[in-house]
Design a protein around this motif. Structure first.
Motif, PDB file in Angstrom:
ATOM      1  N   LEU A 148      32.261  43.495  37.017  1.00 46.75           N
ATOM      2  CA  LEU A 148      32.796  44.210  38.029  1.00 46.75           C
ATOM      3  C   LEU A 148      32.833  42.813  39.337  1.00 46.75           C
ATOM      4  O   LEU A 148      33.719  42.799  39.882  1.00 46.75           O
ATOM      5  CB  LEU A 148      31.803  44.879  38.759  1.00 46.75           C
ATOM      6  N   THR A 149      31.758  41.909  39.143  1.00 46.62           N
ATOM      7  CA  THR A 149      31.923  40.957  40.061  1.00 46.62           C
ATOM      8  C   THR A 149      33.118  39.725  39.969  1.00 46.62           C
ATOM      9  O   THR A 149      33.930  39.619  40.955  1.00 46.62           O
ATOM     10  CB  THR A 149      30.626  39.792  40.066  1.00 46.62           C
ATOM     11  N   PRO A 150      33.390  39.231  39.058  1.00 44.21           N
ATOM     12  CA  PRO A 150      34.546  38.340  38.679  1.00 44.21           C
ATOM     13  C   PRO A 150      35.971  39.276  39.055  1.00 44.21           C
ATOM     14  O   PRO A 150      36.998  38.903  39.501  1.00 44.21           O
ATOM     15  CB  PRO A 150      34.653  37.959  37.372  1.00 44.21           C
ATOM     16  N   THR A 151      35.830  40.686  38.587  1.00 43.95           N
ATOM     17  CA  THR A 151      37.151  41.335  38.785  1.00 43.95           C
ATOM     18  C   THR A 151      37.497  41.804  40.282  1.00 43.95           C
ATOM     19  O   THR A 151      38.355  41.528  40.848  1.00 43.95           O
ATOM     20  CB  THR A 151      36.735  42.822  38.258  1.00 43.95           C
ATOM     21  N   CYS A 152      36.483  41.811  41.084  1.00 46.31           N
ATOM     22  CA  CYS A 152      36.394  42.093  42.434  1.00 46.31           C
ATOM     23  C   CYS A 152      36.938  40.804  43.215  1.00 46.31           C
ATOM     24  O   CYS A 152      37.958  40.830  44.056  1.00 46.31           O
ATOM     25  CB  CYS A 152      35.044  42.607  43.098  1.00 46.31           C
ATOM     26  N   LYS A 153      36.192  39.658  42.575  1.00 41.86           N
ATOM     27  CA  LYS A 153      37.034  38.505  43.429  1.00 41.86           C
ATOM     28  C   LYS A 153      38.262  38.133  43.104  1.00 41.86           C
ATOM     29  O   LYS A 153      39.187  37.748  43.932  1.00 41.86           O
ATOM     30  CB  LYS A 153      36.004  37.164  42.778  1.00 41.86           C
ATOM     31  N   ALA A 154      38.862  38.247  41.848  1.00 45.76           N
ATOM     32  CA  ALA A 154      40.179  37.901  41.263  1.00 45.76           C
ATOM     33  C   ALA A 154      40.850  38.848  42.010  1.00 45.76           C
ATOM     34  O   ALA A 154      41.990  38.479  42.557  1.00 45.76           O
ATOM     35  CB  ALA A 154      40.103  37.847  39.942  1.00 45.76           C
ATOM     36  N   PHE A 155      40.729  40.439  41.896  1.00 45.05           N
ATOM     37  CA  PHE A 155      41.869  41.335  42.148  1.00 45.05           C
ATOM     38  C   PHE A 155      41.795  41.244  43.848  1.00 45.05           C
ATOM     39  O   PHE A 155      43.035  41.317  44.538  1.00 45.05           O
ATOM     40  CB  PHE A 155      41.325  42.633  41.917  1.00 45.05           C
ATOM     41  N   ALA A 156      40.877  40.944  44.774  1.00 46.93           N
ATOM     42  CA  ALA A 156      40.944  40.945  46.207  1.00 46.93           C
ATOM     43  C   ALA A 156      41.718  39.686  46.625  1.00 46.93           C
ATOM     44  O   ALA A 156      42.347  39.816  47.441  1.00 46.93           O
ATOM     45  CB  ALA A 156      39.400  41.092  46.626  1.00 46.93           C
ATOM     46  N   THR A 157      41.466  38.440  45.818  1.00 46.75           N
ATOM     47  CA  THR A 157      41.899  37.410  46.323  1.00 46.75           C
ATOM     48  C   THR A 157      43.373  37.279  45.936  1.00 46.75           C
ATOM     49  O   THR A 157      44.118  36.408  46.421  1.00 46.75           O
ATOM     50  CB  THR A 157      41.044  36.024  46.009  1.00 46.75           C
ATOM     51  N   MET A 192      41.248  31.376  48.744  1.00 41.70           N
ATOM     52  CA  MET A 192      40.420  32.413  48.134  1.00 41.70           C
ATOM     53  C   MET A 192      40.436  32.482  46.587  1.00 41.70           C
ATOM     54  O   MET A 192      39.467  32.836  46.031  1.00 41.70           O
ATOM     55  CB  MET A 192      40.778  33.792  49.038  1.00 41.70           C
ATOM     56  N   ALA A 193      41.775  32.387  46.109  1.00 38.28           N
ATOM     57  CA  ALA A 193      41.870  32.488  44.640  1.00 38.28           C
ATOM     58  C   ALA A 193      41.321  31.200  43.793  1.00 38.28           C
ATOM     59  O   ALA A 193      41.515  31.319  42.784  1.00 38.28           O
ATOM     60  CB  ALA A 193      43.308  32.683  44.498  1.00 38.28           C
ATOM     61  N   ILE A 194      40.804  30.307  44.805  1.00 37.99           N
ATOM     62  CA  ILE A 194      40.598  28.908  44.194  1.00 37.99           C
ATOM     63  C   ILE A 194      39.198  28.755  44.057  1.00 37.99           C
ATOM     64  O   ILE A 194      38.509  28.520  43.071  1.00 37.99           O
ATOM     65  CB  ILE A 194      41.263  27.741  44.698  1.00 37.99           C
ATOM     66  N   TYR A 195      38.441  28.910  45.382  1.00 42.48           N
ATOM     67  CA  TYR A 195      36.983  28.565  45.326  1.00 42.48           C
ATOM     68  C   TYR A 195      36.262  29.449  44.600  1.00 42.48           C
ATOM     69  O   TYR A 195      36.766  30.655  44.598  1.00 42.48           O
ATOM     70  CB  TYR A 195      36.452  28.096  46.561  1.00 42.48           C
ATOM     71  N   GLU A 196      34.942  29.305  44.519  1.00 47.20           N
ATOM     72  CA  GLU A 196      33.628  30.096  43.852  1.00 47.20           C
ATOM     73  C   GLU A 196      34.332  30.300  42.562  1.00 47.20           C
ATOM     74  O   GLU A 196      34.083  31.618  41.960  1.00 47.20           O
ATOM     75  CB  GLU A 196      33.445  31.380  44.691  1.00 47.20           C
ATOM     76  N   GLY A 197      35.161  29.510  41.934  1.00 47.81           N
ATOM     77  CA  GLY A 197      35.610  29.862  40.387  1.00 47.81           C
ATOM     78  C   GLY A 197      37.169  30.306  40.714  1.00 47.81           C
ATOM     79  O   GLY A 197      37.242  31.379  41.041  1.00 47.81           O
ATOM     80  N   THR A 198      37.932  29.447  40.178  1.00 51.15           N
ATOM     81  CA  THR A 198      39.233  29.960  40.122  1.00 51.15           C
ATOM     82  C   THR A 198      39.633  31.329  39.402  1.00 51.15           C
ATOM     83  O   THR A 198      38.952  31.539  38.359  1.00 51.15           O
ATOM     84  CB  THR A 198      40.386  28.757  39.569  1.00 51.15           C
ATOM     85  N   ASN A 199      40.505  32.071  39.759  1.00 49.45           N
ATOM     86  CA  ASN A 199      40.731  33.237  39.144  1.00 49.45           C
ATOM     87  C   ASN A 199      41.055  33.103  37.793  1.00 49.45           C
ATOM     88  O   ASN A 199      40.527  34.135  36.947  1.00 49.45           O
ATOM     89  CB  ASN A 199      41.798  33.911  39.923  1.00 49.45           C
ATOM     90  N   GLY A 200      41.708  31.797  37.298  1.00 50.24           N
ATOM     91  CA  GLY A 200      42.061  31.910  35.881  1.00 50.24           C
ATOM     92  C   GLY A 200      40.945  31.522  35.116  1.00 50.24           C
ATOM     93  O   GLY A 200      40.631  32.065  33.973  1.00 50.24           O
ATOM     94  N   VAL A 201      39.794  30.738  35.930  1.00 46.28           N
ATOM     95  CA  VAL A 201      38.694  30.632  35.092  1.00 46.28           C
ATOM     96  C   VAL A 201      37.759  32.021  34.866  1.00 46.28           C
ATOM     97  O   VAL A 201      37.053  32.119  33.793  1.00 46.28           O
ATOM     98  CB  VAL A 201      37.772  29.639  35.778  1.00 46.28           C
ATOM     99  N   LEU A 202      37.523  32.894  35.996  1.00 46.63           N
ATOM    100  CA  LEU A 202      36.973  33.829  35.829  1.00 46.63           C
ATOM    101  C   LEU A 202      37.700  34.848  34.888  1.00 46.63           C
ATOM    102  O   LEU A 202      37.155  35.785  34.097  1.00 46.63           O
ATOM    103  CB  LEU A 202      37.136  34.616  37.470  1.00 46.63           C
ATOM    104  N   ALA A 203      39.021  34.898  34.803  1.00 39.80           N
ATOM    105  CA  ALA A 203      39.622  35.781  33.889  1.00 39.80           C
ATOM    106  C   ALA A 203      39.276  35.417  32.546  1.00 39.80           C
ATOM    107  O   ALA A 203      39.133  36.081  31.609  1.00 39.80           O
ATOM    108  CB  ALA A 203      41.301  35.628  34.053  1.00 39.80           C
ATOM    109  N   THR A 204      39.377  33.989  32.225  1.00 37.93           N
ATOM    110  CA  THR A 204      38.851  33.390  31.021  1.00 37.93           C
ATOM    111  C   THR A 204      37.382  33.922  30.332  1.00 37.93           C
ATOM    112  O   THR A 204      37.184  34.510  29.478  1.00 37.93           O
ATOM    113  CB  THR A 204      39.012  32.111  31.022  1.00 37.93           C
ATOM    114  N   GLY A 205      36.329  33.815  31.445  1.00 36.45           N
ATOM    115  CA  GLY A 205      35.200  34.301  31.098  1.00 36.45           C
ATOM    116  C   GLY A 205      34.970  35.716  30.911  1.00 36.45           C
ATOM    117  O   GLY A 205      34.339  36.283  30.035  1.00 36.45           O
ATOM    118  N   LEU A 206      36.079  36.589  31.531  1.00 38.79           N
ATOM    119  CA  LEU A 206      35.825  38.026  31.464  1.00 38.79           C
ATOM    120  C   LEU A 206      36.434  38.156  29.911  1.00 38.79           C
ATOM    121  O   LEU A 206      35.746  39.257  29.287  1.00 38.79           O
ATOM    122  CB  LEU A 206      36.957  38.573  32.384  1.00 38.79           C
TER     123      LEU A 206
END
Length: 327
Positions: A148-157, A192-206
């Motif tokens: 849920l956490t990385p999904t919220c961050k990536a989707f919202a940003t 916002m799509a870059i800091y606190e973990g880029t959205n691509g990095v978060l997607a890879t972790g997911l």
């Protein structure tokens, strides 16, 4: 010694002297000018170890998980501002004709689409983040929170970058001018799509960890979450697309090119879930008609994207891009 260490470096030492920490330069950024960013040098500076040796990154991630939700709310705030400014401008801007009379641009279907898009993402992302914060406070399963956490961050940003562009578009040429205050949203939102973990990095972790750990237990918990409650045909189809894509990602090996599409699909399904819940309480909204119109917009125009994302995720032909870009 393996792993990174985390230190606290004070500006002033116990004897009152300054620590040898220096600001080397202030960065010139495209946006976020109210938040200075600098390069720092720690030349022989004294610092105190935080936590355990080699566990600095783990300690950082404890903070970053909460920060990712904070960034999501930052994106929501910017989308809300974009909607309010765009709605105000559009309701006063006349262009074109309707029934032989000069029309407000809110009467044009394409402007209505963009306004509903911004509003739907503002309300939906806010609900996603609030619900995740509540689950975190109530001690929800960490595996589920890791989805849920990385999904919220990536989707919202990702959403705020699209919404800010739409806000500029609604304003027309005025949107490109500073005095109308939407170009600033576009510049500020990009980070916002870059800091606190880029959205691509978060997607890879997911895709590589969160949905695979404990034999996919967290993925099963997410599937139960999005399936619980009133479910439209469009949401049910999107959930089916997500289930099929999850199986493909769990069993695939060369999944790198598809992780962003899978993250988008995961966010879209969670977004559809909270919108289905919002629609059930539309009578209590400040503007019930607007909320219902946005809910219909989500079903008709946004959730069908899930089918395309499923097709993208299942594409497994090798691109040989690594060899190409290494040349």
């Amino acid at each position: 010694m393996r792993g990174l260490n985390l230190f606290a470096c004070p500006a002033t030492l116990p004897d009152g002297t300054r620590n040898t920490v220096q600001t080397v330069r202030i960065e010139e950024k495209m946006g976020m000018h109210g938040s200075p960013t600098c390069q720092m040098a720690f030349d022989g500076a004294r610092a105190e170890l935080l936590g355990t040796i080699g566990q600095g990154l783990a300690a950082m991630f404890t903070m970053m998980n909460a920060e990712r939700l904070d960034v999501s709310l930052q994106a929501v705030g910017q989308m809300d501002a974009a909607f309010q400014r765009s709605r105000s401008h559009a309701s006063a801007r006349r262009q074109g004709t309707t029934a032989g009379e000069t029309a407000m641009i809110t009467q044009h279907g394409d402007v209505q689409r963009m306004l509903l898009d911004i509003y739907a993402h503002t309300m939906g992302c806010r609900a996603m983040v609030y619900r995740t914060f509540v689950d975190m406070d109530l001690g929800a399963d960490q595996g589920l929170l890791d989805i849920l956490t990385p999904t919220c961050k990536a989707f919202a940003t990702d959403a705020v970058n699209i919404a800010s562009s739409q806000a500029v578009q609604i304003h027309g040429g005025y949107g490109f001018c500073k005095e109308y205050r939407v170009e600033q949203i576009m510049r500020d939102a990009r980070i916002m799509a870059i800091y606190e973990g880029t959205n691509g990095v978060l997607a890879t972790g997911l895709a590589r960890r969160a949905i695979r750990t404990n034999n996919g237990a967290a993925a099963d918990a997410f599937a139960e979450l999005v399936s619980t409650g009133p479910t439209s045909m469009e949401l049910a189809d999107a959930i089916d697309d997500w289930r099929a894509s999850t199986t493909a990602m769990q069993n695939g090996t060369d999944i790198g090119p598809a992780v962003t599409d899978y993250m988008r699909l995961t966010g879209l399904v969670y977004f559809g879930r909270v919108w289905a819940d919002l629609e059930t309480v539309a009578d209590h909204a400040p503007e019930p008609a607007l909320l219902r119109a946005a809910a219909s917009h989500v079903r008709a125009r946004l959730l069908p994207e899930a089918s395309l994302l499923r097709r993208r995720v299942k594409v497994s032909e090798p691109t040989h891009a690594a060899e190409i870009f290494a040349l």
